[in-house]
Write a protein that holds these residues in place. Structure first.
Motif, PDB file in Angstrom:
ATOM      1  N   UNK A  32       0.824  -1.210   0.000  1.00 44.68           N
ATOM      2  CA  UNK A  32       0.000   0.000   0.000  1.00 44.68           C
ATOM      3  C   UNK A  32       0.855   1.256   0.000  1.00 44.68           C
ATOM      4  N   UNK A  33       1.914   1.241   0.792  1.00 43.79           N
ATOM      5  CA  UNK A  33       2.791   2.410   0.862  1.00 43.79           C
ATOM      6  C   UNK A  33       3.453   2.681  -0.488  1.00 43.79           C
ATOM      7  N   UNK A  34       3.963   1.643  -1.134  1.00 46.33           N
ATOM      8  CA  UNK A  34       4.607   1.820  -2.435  1.00 46.33           C
ATOM      9  C   UNK A  34       3.611   2.314  -3.476  1.00 46.33           C
ATOM     10  N   UNK A  35       2.395   1.815  -3.410  1.00 42.55           N
ATOM     11  CA  UNK A  35       1.358   2.259  -4.321  1.00 42.55           C
ATOM     12  C   UNK A  35       1.049   3.737  -4.100  1.00 42.55           C
ATOM     13  N   UNK A  36       0.941   4.144  -2.847  1.00 35.68           N
ATOM     14  CA  UNK A  36       0.681   5.542  -2.519  1.00 35.68           C
ATOM     15  C   UNK A  36       1.805   6.446  -3.011  1.00 35.68           C
ATOM     16  N   UNK A  37       3.026   5.959  -2.913  1.00 37.77           N
ATOM     17  CA  UNK A  37       4.185   6.740  -3.346  1.00 37.77           C
ATOM     18  C   UNK A  37       4.352   6.758  -4.864  1.00 37.77           C
ATOM     19  N   UNK A  38       3.614   5.904  -5.552  1.00 40.62           N
ATOM     20  CA  UNK A  38       3.727   5.840  -7.002  1.00 40.62           C
ATOM     21  C   UNK A  38       4.896   5.000  -7.480  1.00 40.62           C
ATOM     22  N   UNK A  39       5.366   4.097  -6.624  1.00 40.31           N
ATOM     23  CA  UNK A  39       6.475   3.214  -6.993  1.00 40.31           C
ATOM     24  C   UNK A  39       5.879   1.956  -7.624  1.00 40.31           C
ATOM     25  N   UNK A  40       6.226   1.674  -8.877  1.00 41.64           N
ATOM     26  CA  UNK A  40       5.673   0.481  -9.528  1.00 41.64           C
ATOM     27  C   UNK A  40       6.161  -0.808  -8.859  1.00 41.64           C
ATOM     28  N   UNK A  71      29.495   3.161  -0.215  1.00 41.88           N
ATOM     29  CA  UNK A  71      28.207   2.633   0.246  1.00 41.88           C
ATOM     30  C   UNK A  71      27.425   3.698   0.989  1.00 41.88           C
ATOM     31  N   UNK A  72      28.093   4.450   1.839  1.00 35.72           N
ATOM     32  CA  UNK A  72      27.417   5.508   2.606  1.00 35.72           C
ATOM     33  C   UNK A  72      26.883   6.602   1.685  1.00 35.72           C
ATOM     34  N   UNK A  73      27.622   6.936   0.647  1.00 33.01           N
ATOM     35  CA  UNK A  73      27.141   7.926  -0.320  1.00 33.01           C
ATOM     36  C   UNK A  73      25.910   7.391  -1.053  1.00 33.01           C
ATOM     37  N   UNK A  74      25.984   6.132  -1.475  1.00 36.35           N
ATOM     38  CA  UNK A  74      24.832   5.518  -2.139  1.00 36.35           C
ATOM     39  C   UNK A  74      23.611   5.465  -1.241  1.00 36.35           C
ATOM     40  N   UNK A  75      23.803   5.124   0.030  1.00 35.60           N
ATOM     41  CA  UNK A  75      22.685   5.077   0.969  1.00 35.60           C
ATOM     42  C   UNK A  75      22.108   6.466   1.220  1.00 35.60           C
ATOM     43  N   UNK A  76      22.962   7.465   1.266  1.00 34.86           N
ATOM     44  CA  UNK A  76      22.482   8.840   1.426  1.00 34.86           C
ATOM     45  C   UNK A  76      21.587   9.221   0.262  1.00 34.86           C
ATOM     46  N   UNK A  77      22.011   8.906  -0.941  1.00 30.94           N
ATOM     47  CA  UNK A  77      21.197   9.209  -2.127  1.00 30.94           C
ATOM     48  C   UNK A  77      19.892   8.416  -2.125  1.00 30.94           C
ATOM     49  N   UNK A  78      19.974   7.148  -1.728  1.00 29.31           N
ATOM     50  CA  UNK A  78      18.776   6.297  -1.676  1.00 29.31           C
ATOM     51  C   UNK A  78      17.741   6.885  -0.719  1.00 29.31           C
ATOM     52  N   UNK A  79      18.177   7.213   0.491  1.00 29.91           N
ATOM     53  CA  UNK A  79      17.222   7.706   1.482  1.00 29.91           C
ATOM     54  C   UNK A  79      16.774   9.142   1.201  1.00 29.91           C
ATOM     55  N   UNK A  80      17.628   9.950   0.599  1.00 32.39           N
ATOM     56  CA  UNK A  80      17.186  11.290   0.184  1.00 32.39           C
ATOM     57  C   UNK A  80      16.097  11.165  -0.877  1.00 32.39           C
ATOM     58  N   UNK A  81      16.251  10.195  -1.776  1.00 37.58           N
ATOM     59  CA  UNK A  81      15.203   9.922  -2.765  1.00 37.58           C
ATOM     60  C   UNK A  81      13.922   9.467  -2.100  1.00 37.58           C
ATOM     61  N   UNK A  82      14.040   8.639  -1.062  1.00 41.93           N
ATOM     62  CA  UNK A  82      12.855   8.176  -0.333  1.00 41.93           C
ATOM     63  C   UNK A  82      12.141   9.358   0.330  1.00 41.93           C
ATOM     64  N   UNK A  83      12.911  10.274   0.908  1.00 43.53           N
ATOM     65  CA  UNK A  83      12.306  11.470   1.517  1.00 43.53           C
ATOM     66  C   UNK A  83      11.536  12.256   0.466  1.00 43.53           C
ATOM     67  N   UNK A  84      12.142  12.445  -0.693  1.00 43.17           N
ATOM     68  CA  UNK A  84      11.477  13.225  -1.744  1.00 43.17           C
ATOM     69  C   UNK A  84      10.210  12.536  -2.241  1.00 43.17           C
ATOM     70  N   UNK A  85      10.224  11.211  -2.334  1.00 43.58           N
ATOM     71  CA  UNK A  85       9.025  10.488  -2.763  1.00 43.58           C
ATOM     72  C   UNK A  85       7.901  10.651  -1.746  1.00 43.58           C
ATOM     73  N   UNK A  86       8.233  10.575  -0.469  1.00 46.06           N
ATOM     74  CA  UNK A  86       7.221  10.742   0.567  1.00 46.06           C
ATOM     75  C   UNK A  86       6.670  12.169   0.579  1.00 46.06           C
ATOM     76  N   UNK A  87       7.551  13.144   0.487  1.00 43.96           N
ATOM     77  CA  UNK A  87       7.090  14.536   0.521  1.00 43.96           C
ATOM     78  C   UNK A  87       6.300  14.902  -0.732  1.00 43.96           C
ATOM     79  N   UNK A  88       6.635  14.289  -1.847  1.00 44.48           N
ATOM     80  CA  UNK A  88       5.936  14.565  -3.102  1.00 44.48           C
ATOM     81  C   UNK A  88       4.450  14.264  -3.002  1.00 44.48           C
ATOM     82  N   UNK A  89       4.098  13.231  -2.228  1.00 49.66           N
ATOM     83  CA  UNK A  89       2.682  12.867  -2.079  1.00 49.66           C
ATOM     84  C   UNK A  89       2.098  13.375  -0.760  1.00 49.66           C
ATOM     85  N   UNK A  90       2.857  14.209  -0.045  1.00 46.44           N
ATOM     86  CA  UNK A  90       2.365  14.788   1.197  1.00 46.44           C
ATOM     87  C   UNK A  90       2.415  13.859   2.397  1.00 46.44           C
ATOM     88  N   UNK A  91       3.234  12.828   2.341  1.00 43.80           N
ATOM     89  CA  UNK A  91       3.345  11.857   3.429  1.00 43.80           C
ATOM     90  C   UNK A  91       4.474  12.272   4.371  1.00 43.80           C
TER      91      UNK A  91
END
Length: 116
Positions: A32-40, A71-91
């Motif tokens: 449900x969360x992935x669907x709400x975020x628009x992640x296929x 790895x830490x740089x990649x994880x930073x980018x991954x989680x920054x992307x997750x933040x943007x996906x959540x904020x994009x839908x107002x979550x």
């Protein structure tokens, strides 16, 4: 300094593996969360792989510093992307854990750099 790096690394790796496990089980909450975020659904395997690789590389980075920094740089980018996906839908509620993990990832960069 190394003890702090090891503790944060193990914590982050555990969080990543638990998250990857939840995604692989395709629990109702995650679906449900992935669907709400628009992640296929077709990208779930990719996200699971990224999280698993991030955990493995973070642990291996305790012995090979440059791999840990990468790895830490990649994880930073991954989680920054997750933040943007959540904020994009107002979550905002869902963005908070991702933001905390972004900060933890940045701290891993700092700890690796200091220990290097």
């Amino acid at each position: 300094m190394f003890v702090s790096l090891a503790v944060v690394t193990v914590f982050m790796s555990a969080v990543l593996l638990v998250s990857a496990g939840a995604k692989s089980l395709r629990t109702r909450h995650i679906t449900e969360q992935m669907s709400t975020l628009g992640v296929p659904q077709s990208t779930m395997a990719f996200l699971i792989g990224v999280q698993t690789a991030g955990a493995a590389c973070a642990i291996a980075g305790l012995w090979w510093g440059l791999l840990g920094i990468a790895a830490a740089i990649g994880l930073t980018l991954y989680f920054a992307g997750a933040v943007s996906f959540h904020l994009r839908v107002g979550d905002r509620k869902g963005a908070l854990p991702a933001a905390v993990l972004t900060v933890v990832s940045v701290s891993l960069i700092a700890l690796h750099t200091a220990a290097f």
